[in-house]
Design an enzyme around this catalytic site. Structure first.
Site, mmCIF file in Angstrom:
data_model
loop_
_atom_site.group_PDB
_atom_site.id
_atom_site.type_symbol
_atom_site.label_atom_id
_atom_site.label_comp_id
_atom_site.label_asym_id
_atom_site.label_seq_id
_atom_site.Cartn_x
_atom_site.Cartn_y
_atom_site.Cartn_z
ATOM 1 N N ASP A 128 0.289 -0.919 -0.436
ATOM 2 C CA ASP A 128 0.112 -0.424 0.329
ATOM 3 C C ASP A 128 1.000 0.865 0.025
ATOM 4 O O ASP A 128 1.558 1.014 0.613
ATOM 5 C CB ASP A 128 -1.050 0.041 1.304
ATOM 6 C CG ASP A 128 -1.369 1.109 1.652
ATOM 7 O OD1 ASP A 128 -2.199 1.255 0.440
ATOM 8 O OD2 ASP A 128 -1.817 2.335 2.252
ATOM 9 N N GLU A 177 1.390 -0.167 -4.847
ATOM 10 C CA GLU A 177 0.552 1.142 -5.468
ATOM 11 C C GLU A 177 1.956 2.533 -4.998
ATOM 12 O O GLU A 177 1.354 2.934 -3.576
ATOM 13 C CB GLU A 177 -0.276 1.105 -4.673
ATOM 14 C CG GLU A 177 -1.139 2.268 -4.707
ATOM 15 C CD GLU A 177 -2.222 3.301 -3.341
ATOM 16 O OE1 GLU A 177 -2.939 3.191 -3.789
ATOM 17 O OE2 GLU A 177 -1.419 2.636 -2.546
#
Length: 602
Positions: free
Chosen positions: A275, A312
């Site tokens: 993330d 990401e």
């Protein structure tokens, strides 16, 4: 057994053993009531007081104590310089939630049946993202297993599971996780996750787990008393920066790398989605991601199956996916928001906020051939130039989507694209050179929204969550009028309604998705990742787009009126709507239709 904990600045550490008997397993999908977990406080976790035993300080600030009678299920916590007790920073199980004692968990007690699983490579794959709590009415790993036949028939290669670390309360997206080595008991705990992975592997599906290393949740984070896990400044909108390059950071880095290795080794996970890596503050010569990549490559050699790391990243920096030996960070792939934005604008007509630069079809044409729009060009949303060139990067290293949890859930109403938009957008996505990813329910045009929801225990966090969320998206072009994230109804509305699949319109769209994926897997031209082999023609008026994949013409008519494209003779392989006429004038497409067409060699 021997209890160990890292607390380099402590002068005294004790282990609080609350009982040597096995912890009674919480029923799969269950969790102790909030009242059983106690209320959070500055003094550590509540719970049954047990026998405290002094721990001995060892090398590097590691403390240890042997408790012969402890074993699988034993509840325990740590007392640091008289404060606590606190859960184990490396707790593998929190049976009664994040404000209670940890429990010893023995990975060897689980019996696997995936011995023939050889892993799955990301190349040529289709990913399916899901949130365990809303994927089924029950919201558990066991219930998700029952839906695997649907995913097998859809012919996806990986499921990407949103974060499963323990969170406050009973519902959360997962990005407020703490106790990063444990698994949310609401979903089924560690055995539940292993059962899900085992079942996926038996069904021929790999598993990617979403993990969060750039921050921890604001509630139940008890790492501060143990050591310098944090840098002392706000690393992002979501929380304090993790200490990756300051004093004591060697062990902090090992904490996160060890966590990644645990999922891949002990849970048989096939890949990790990392993330918001742009929020990792690391000024070392060897970035955490490069160190992690090296460790994971080594592990892949040991376990004998491919292991993927998907970042990401908001940077549009090709170094993210450049190999270590070429000076890159060694990620297998990265999410590509530019593809999403261009597709979204083409099928929705929206152009607010960060969509502003993507409204023209020329933007879609560029991302389909160059991977990104912003490759050093000016970004009006950021008010600066942004990104670098991805020339020479194979498309399979870019994970692209039409929808995902962020792009739906970051809208105030959590609304999804309508079916007509999904039909065209999915057609382009699933014939593109990228690694396509679907979001749960997209394949049948689910009507349920995917809203932002949480269940914070502390009143101040619970009451301010809605306002905090609105401030996060200030300037994004939304009139922020979202339902209360803390209201249980917000969570319940986000659950998929599987009965929709039986309705004709939803079933028709599902068949379209199945046909697209099947065609992608049958025709090498459609999975070819070489961006320099893709040719795109776009109508200056924004009505149609033509993407060439070898001798295959992927034609899309975005306008409500029919259009005729001057194509040579050929064969219609797949069409979203009838009639489609291939005659001497070319290929005629009805309004808002898509056709995949093979030209006849001359």
């Amino acid at each position: 057994m021997i209890f160990k904990v890292w607390a380099p600045k402590a002068t005294a550490v004790e282990v609080d053993v609350a009982g040597a008997a096995d912890v009674a397993d919480v029923a799969v999908g269950g969790q102790a009531d909030q009242g059983d977990r106690g209320e959070p406080g500055d003094g550590g976790v509540p719970g049954v007081l047990g026998e405290r035993r002094a721990m001995s300080r060892g090398e590097g600030g590691w403390w240890s104590a042997e408790v012969a009678e402890a074993g699988h299920g034993t509840r325990y916590a740590f007392v640091v310089d008289g404060d606590g007790p606190y859960p184990d920073p490396r707790s593998r199980r929190q049976p009664e939630g994040i404000f209670a004692h940890s429990a010893v968990y023995d990975h060897a007690r689980f019996t696997w049946s995936d011995h023939d699983w050889k892993g799955r490579d990301l190349r040529g794959a289709v990913i399916y993202e899901l949130h365990v709590g809303t994927f089924t009415p029950e919201g558990t790993f066991v219930a998700a297993i029952e839906k695997l036949p649907h995913l097998v028939e859809l012919c996806v290669d990986f499921v990407e599971v949103m974060p499963v670390a323990p969170v406050p309360g009973g519902r959360n997206w997962g990005y407020d996780g703490v106790d990063l080595y444990a698994v949310n008991e609401t979903y089924g705990g560690p055995d539940g996750l292993k059962s899900f992975v085992d079942a996926c592997h038996r069904a021929g599906i790999g598993v990617i787990l979403d993990v969060v290393y750039n921050h921890l949740g604001p509630s139940g984070n008890f790492l501060h008393p143990f050591g310098p896990y944090f840098s002392g400044f706000a690393g992002s909108y979501w929380g304090e920066a993790v200490n990756l390059d300051g004093p004591g950071s060697d062990e902090v880095r090992r904490y996160f790398i060890g966590n990644a290795v645990q999922w891949l080794r002990d849970y048989h996970i096939d890949g990790l989605r990392l993330d918001a890596v742009h929020a990792l503050h690391d000024r070392r010569a060897t970035h955490l991601l490069a160190e992690l990549s090296e460790e994971v490559d080594t592990l892949a050699c040991s376990v004998g199956r491919p292991l993927s790391l998907i970042a990401e990243s908001d940077l549009n920096d090709p170094r993210m996916i450049r190999p270590l030996e070429a000076g890159g960070l060694g990620m297998t792939a990265q999410w590509d928001d530019d593809v999403h934005h261009a597709l979204h604008c083409a099928v929705s007509g929206e152009g607010h906020g960060y969509y502003a630069d993507f409204t023209d079809l020329t933007a879609l044409a560029k991302v389909l051939t160059a991977g990104v729009l912003h490759d050093g060009s000016y970004s009006s949303f950021r008010e600066r130039s942004h990104g670098g060139s991805f020339a020479g990067v194979p498309g399979h290293r870019l994970v692209a989507c039409l929808q995902n949890h962020d792009q739906i859930g970051n809208r105030p109403a959590g609304d999804r694209l309508p079916m007509a938009a999904l039909k065209l957008g999915a057609g382009l996505l699933l014939t593109s050179p990228f690694t396509p990813m679907l979001f749960m329910g997209e394949e049948w045009g689910a009507r349920s929204p995917f809203l932002f929801f949480s269940d914070h225990v502390e009143p101040q966090l619970r009451e301010s969550e809605g306002d905090r969320r609105g401030r996060e998206f200030d300037g994004f072009g939304y009139a922020w009028d979202a339902p209360d994230p803390s209201d249980e109804e917000t969570f319940l509305r986000s659950k998929l309604d599987w009965s929709e699949v039986k309705e004709e319109a939803h079933w028709s769209l599902l068949c379209w998705y199945r046909d697209l994926i099947a065609l992608r897997k049958a025709l090498p031209e459609l999975s070819d990742p070489r961006l320099d082999r893709v040719r795109v023609e776009a109508d200056p008026l924004g009505k149609w787009l033509l993407m060439w994949r070898g001798a295959l013409a992927v034609t899309v008519n975005f306008s409500p009126e029919s259009v005729t494209l001057p194509l040579p003779e050929g064969t219609v392989l797949l069409a979203s709507d009838e009639p489609v006429v291939a005659d001497g004038e070319g290929l005629r497409l009805p309004g808002q239709a898509m056709v995949i067409y093979r030209t006849t060699p001359s």
